[in-house]
Design a protein around this motif. Structure first.
Motif, PDB file in Angstrom:
ATOM      1  N   GLN A  21      -5.438   8.277  -6.089  1.00  0.00           N
ATOM      2  CA  GLN A  21      -4.059   7.923  -5.755  1.00  0.00           C
ATOM      3  C   GLN A  21      -3.997   7.176  -4.428  1.00  0.00           C
ATOM      4  N   GLY A  22      -4.751   7.682  -3.453  1.00  0.00           N
ATOM      5  CA  GLY A  22      -4.763   7.026  -2.147  1.00  0.00           C
ATOM      6  C   GLY A  22      -5.289   5.603  -2.227  1.00  0.00           C
ATOM      7  N   ASP A  23      -6.340   5.403  -3.006  1.00  0.00           N
ATOM      8  CA  ASP A  23      -6.891   4.052  -3.182  1.00  0.00           C
ATOM      9  C   ASP A  23      -5.866   3.126  -3.830  1.00  0.00           C
ATOM     10  N   LEU A  24      -5.140   3.639  -4.830  1.00  0.00           N
ATOM     11  CA  LEU A  24      -4.122   2.824  -5.492  1.00  0.00           C
ATOM     12  C   LEU A  24      -2.998   2.441  -4.532  1.00  0.00           C
ATOM     13  N   LEU A  25      -2.555   3.413  -3.753  1.00  0.00           N
ATOM     14  CA  LEU A  25      -1.410   3.180  -2.874  1.00  0.00           C
ATOM     15  C   LEU A  25      -1.661   2.086  -1.846  1.00  0.00           C
ATOM     16  N   VAL A  26      -2.887   1.948  -1.395  1.00  0.00           N
ATOM     17  CA  VAL A  26      -3.177   0.936  -0.378  1.00  0.00           C
ATOM     18  C   VAL A  26      -3.648  -0.383  -0.992  1.00  0.00           C
ATOM     19  N   SER A  27      -3.668  -0.453  -2.314  1.00  0.00           N
ATOM     20  CA  SER A  27      -4.152  -1.663  -2.987  1.00  0.00           C
ATOM     21  C   SER A  27      -3.007  -2.627  -3.257  1.00  0.00           C
ATOM     22  N   ALA A  32       2.144  -4.579  -6.848  1.00  0.00           N
ATOM     23  CA  ALA A  32       2.467  -5.628  -7.814  1.00  0.00           C
ATOM     24  C   ALA A  32       2.724  -5.046  -9.198  1.00  0.00           C
ATOM     25  N   ALA A  33       1.930  -4.061  -9.602  1.00  0.00           N
ATOM     26  CA  ALA A  33       2.119  -3.430 -10.915  1.00  0.00           C
ATOM     27  C   ALA A  33       3.435  -2.677 -10.964  1.00  0.00           C
TER      28      ALA A  33
END
Length: 301
Positions: A21-27, A32-33
């Motif tokens: 989740q953390g990786d997604l949040l900063v991506s 964009a998604a």
């Protein structure tokens, strides 16, 4: 597969989910998604009389916590803490795969949890299913507050008159076809959003006669939907490639011919090769459905 990991205990699985989740949040992919999904949901709900406010209210009011502020575990009263303006949307997830051992499956589940939070959909309003779930994974999902289905529905689930998001990354075409058949009316389809394989991509990859013969509901609905592709970011290419958000404007559906709606035969797939769906076993209803998540993105369901 190259992403397979040994299954750990529930604490390790939850920690890995938090990290995903953390990786997604900063991506760049997540923002964009989410914007893409929000556009479709806002338009879809705009044509409905959604109780309790609009999705734009929900998206505007909710606060996305950082990884340090959040734990993956649910709120003390999961599903009850809807903030003002939240919409009553249901979510059904098919085909996540073995998230305890597969990085791709874990990222897809992490995305689902963030999506539920951002759109203020209570976790108790989310149903998930995959035959690959281990007992550990089922226990983890229960601890997260989502509802684990125990019956192979083969995707044949009706929205029952309620706005519903179907989260189905990398599922087989038959599963989408079954879902459409189960909701084959203007009223029901207009209440659906499908996050899954691009229907435009299916149309491009399959011969027209094969699409019309084996997956007639997918073929017939192509003129009655709107589709937005999720962004392609190298970091998540394997996880969300060929994934789009689909919704069905009532105005477009009403323009389809009467013959389209008159055809209501239940799909059978007797002569269909490479079905990519695990059929319901009538001799043992506890042995169930979908995905091959860590094998190949195109081989699931």
């Amino acid at each position: 597969g190259r992403e397979a990991e040994p299954e750990a205990d529930s604490g390790v699985v939850l920690r890995r989910l938090r990290e995903a989740q953390g990786d997604l949040l900063v991506s760049d992919f997540w923002s964009a998604a989410l914007e893409t999904i929000s556009q479709c949901l806002t338009k879809q709900l705009g044509q409905l009389e959604a109780p309790g406010g609009t999705l734009s209210d929900a998206l505007g009011n909710v606060h996305l916590t950082s990884p340090d502020e959040r734990d993956v575990a649910p709120d003390p009263n999961p599903g009850e803490a809807l903030v003002r303006g939240a919409c009553h949307i249901k979510c059904v997830c098919y085909g996540i795969g073995s998230f305890a051992t597969c990085v791709t499956a874990r990222t897809q589940l992490a995305f689902l949890l963030l999506f539920l939070e951002k759109c203020q959909i209570p976790r108790s309003h989310c149903w998930v299913y995959d035959p690959l779930f281990s007992q550990l994974e089922i226990a983890v999902l229960h601890s997260l507050g989502v509802t684990v289905l125990h019956e192979n529905e083969e995707g044949k689930r009706s929205v029952c008159g309620q706005p519903t998001v179907f989260y189905m990354p990398h599922c087989g075409t038959a599963l989408y076809n079954n879902l459409l058949w189960s909701n084959w009316s203007v009223d029901d389809l207009s209440k659906m959003v499908i996050i899954g394989n691009s229907f435009k991509g299916l149309e491009e990859r399959l011969l027209t006669r094969i699409l019309q013969k084996n997956y007639p509901y997918v073929a017939k609905i192509l003129e009655g939907l709107e589709e937005l592709e999720l962004p392609q970011i190298p970091q998540y290419t394997d996880t969300f490639n060929d994934t789009s958000v689909h919704w069905f404007p009532a105005q477009k559906l009403e323009q389809l011919s009467r013959d389209v709606w008159a055809f209501r035969e239940e799909p059978e797939y007797q002569d269909c090769e490479d079905l990519e769906i695990i059929r319901k076993k009538t001799t043992d209803p506890t042995v169930d459905l979908h995905s091959l998540q860590c094998t190949s993105p195109t081989d699931v369901f």
